[in-house]
Design a protein around this motif. Structure first.
Motif, PDB file in Angstrom:
ATOM      1  N   ALA A  71       0.830  -1.207   0.000  1.00 33.56           N
ATOM      2  CA  ALA A  71       0.000   0.000   0.000  1.00 33.56           C
ATOM      3  C   ALA A  71       0.861   1.252   0.000  1.00 33.56           C
ATOM      4  N   ALA A  84      -0.649   4.803  -1.511  1.00 36.68           N
ATOM      5  CA  ALA A  84      -1.907   5.015  -0.784  1.00 36.68           C
ATOM      6  C   ALA A  84      -1.812   6.246   0.100  1.00 36.68           C
ATOM      7  N   VAL A  89      -3.433   4.019   5.346  1.00 38.37           N
ATOM      8  CA  VAL A  89      -3.617   2.594   5.586  1.00 38.37           C
ATOM      9  C   VAL A  89      -4.448   2.433   6.849  1.00 38.37           C
ATOM     10  N   THR A 100       2.495   8.058   4.164  1.00 38.82           N
ATOM     11  CA  THR A 100       1.206   7.375   4.174  1.00 38.82           C
ATOM     12  C   THR A 100       0.614   7.464   5.567  1.00 38.82           C
ATOM     13  N   MET A 129      -7.575  -4.683  -3.221  1.00 34.29           N
ATOM     14  CA  MET A 129      -6.161  -4.322  -3.260  1.00 34.29           C
ATOM     15  C   MET A 129      -5.297  -5.478  -2.776  1.00 34.29           C
ATOM     16  N   THR A 186      -2.915  -0.579  -6.024  1.00 32.35           N
ATOM     17  CA  THR A 186      -2.966   0.640  -5.209  1.00 32.35           C
ATOM     18  C   THR A 186      -2.664   1.864  -6.051  1.00 32.35           C
ATOM     19  N   ARG A 190      -5.008   5.106  -6.623  1.00 34.26           N
ATOM     20  CA  ARG A 190      -4.521   6.450  -6.311  1.00 34.26           C
ATOM     21  C   ARG A 190      -4.707   7.380  -7.526  1.00 34.26           C
TER      22      ARG A 190
END
Length: 215
Positions: A11, A16, A19, A36, A194, A204, A208
């Motif tokens: 991720a 991403a 998370v 992230t 995912m 991912t 995005r």
């Protein structure tokens, strides 16, 4: 999800924005970086229960903050029965007050039990309740194409759409996600699609790009 750490790494590598993780995995596996966001999920249940859709709080907001959480997440299911719904609403109101006191955003994942042929109105109703009780971001199931714009327009908080079941075509899902983003939905909150992908980093990155208008 056998190796949660690799899912989190994928991720992050895929870009991403955040998370969502339970506290144990957050403490053990979340990469130490600030690119992230870490969203600690406070709700839990077990598949051993015949009513696994009914969650309970399994982590205190203060404990999540100690792990470095940027936001908190909670699950609310409505339509399970009068007593269950009252308990869920009371807990959500209490948690939203705690988040306000601590100065941390709250993501509320909304689910609804309904036998209606068109579940869209119930999805909208539940999402609106979450926002009215203090959610800063509301996660909702896709309510159907005819209801997406109304969901984005009538819920007084940013709405992110769940990924749904992971057994449908990926390209079709991405096209549906692009259409939803065009109605004013704020983003996507995707799990199984995912981490169940052959290439979760690429999956991912695809999501995005859709959210940020790059794909």
């Amino acid at each position: 999800m056998v190796d949660v750490g690799s899912v989190m790494d994928a991720a992050v590598a895929g870009g991403a924005d955040g998370v969502v993780s339970h506290c144990g995995s957050a403490a053990r596996c979340m990469p130490v970086q600030r690119g992230t966001a870490l969203v600690v999920h406070l709700s839990g249940a077990t598949a051993l229960s015949p009513r696994s859709e009914l969650k309970t709080r399994v982590c205190a907001p203060e404990a999540a903050l100690a792990l470095g959480a940027d936001a908190l997440s909670a699950h609310v299911t409505l339509g399970g029965g009068s007593a269950e719904d009252r308990a869920a609403l009371a807990d959500l109101g209490s948690l939203a007050a705690d988040c306000d006191r601590l100065g941390i955003p709250l993501l509320v994942m909304t689910y609804v039990r309904t036998d209606a042929p068109d579940p869209g109105p119930a999805v909208l109703h539940t999402a609106r309740i979450a926002a009215e009780l203090g959610a800063d971001i509301v996660k909702a199931a896709h309510p159907g194409d005819e209801h997406v714009a109304e969901l984005a327009a009538t819920v007084p908080a940013p709405v992110v759409l769940a990924g749904g079941q992971a057994d449908s075509d990926w390209d079709e899902f991405c096209e549906s996600a692009k259409a939803a983003m065009g109605t004013g939905v704020a983003g996507l909150c995707v799990g199984r699609r995912m981490f169940g992908a052959v290439d979760p980093v690429r999956a991912t990155a695809d999501l995005r790009a859709i959210v940020h208008g790059e794909g």
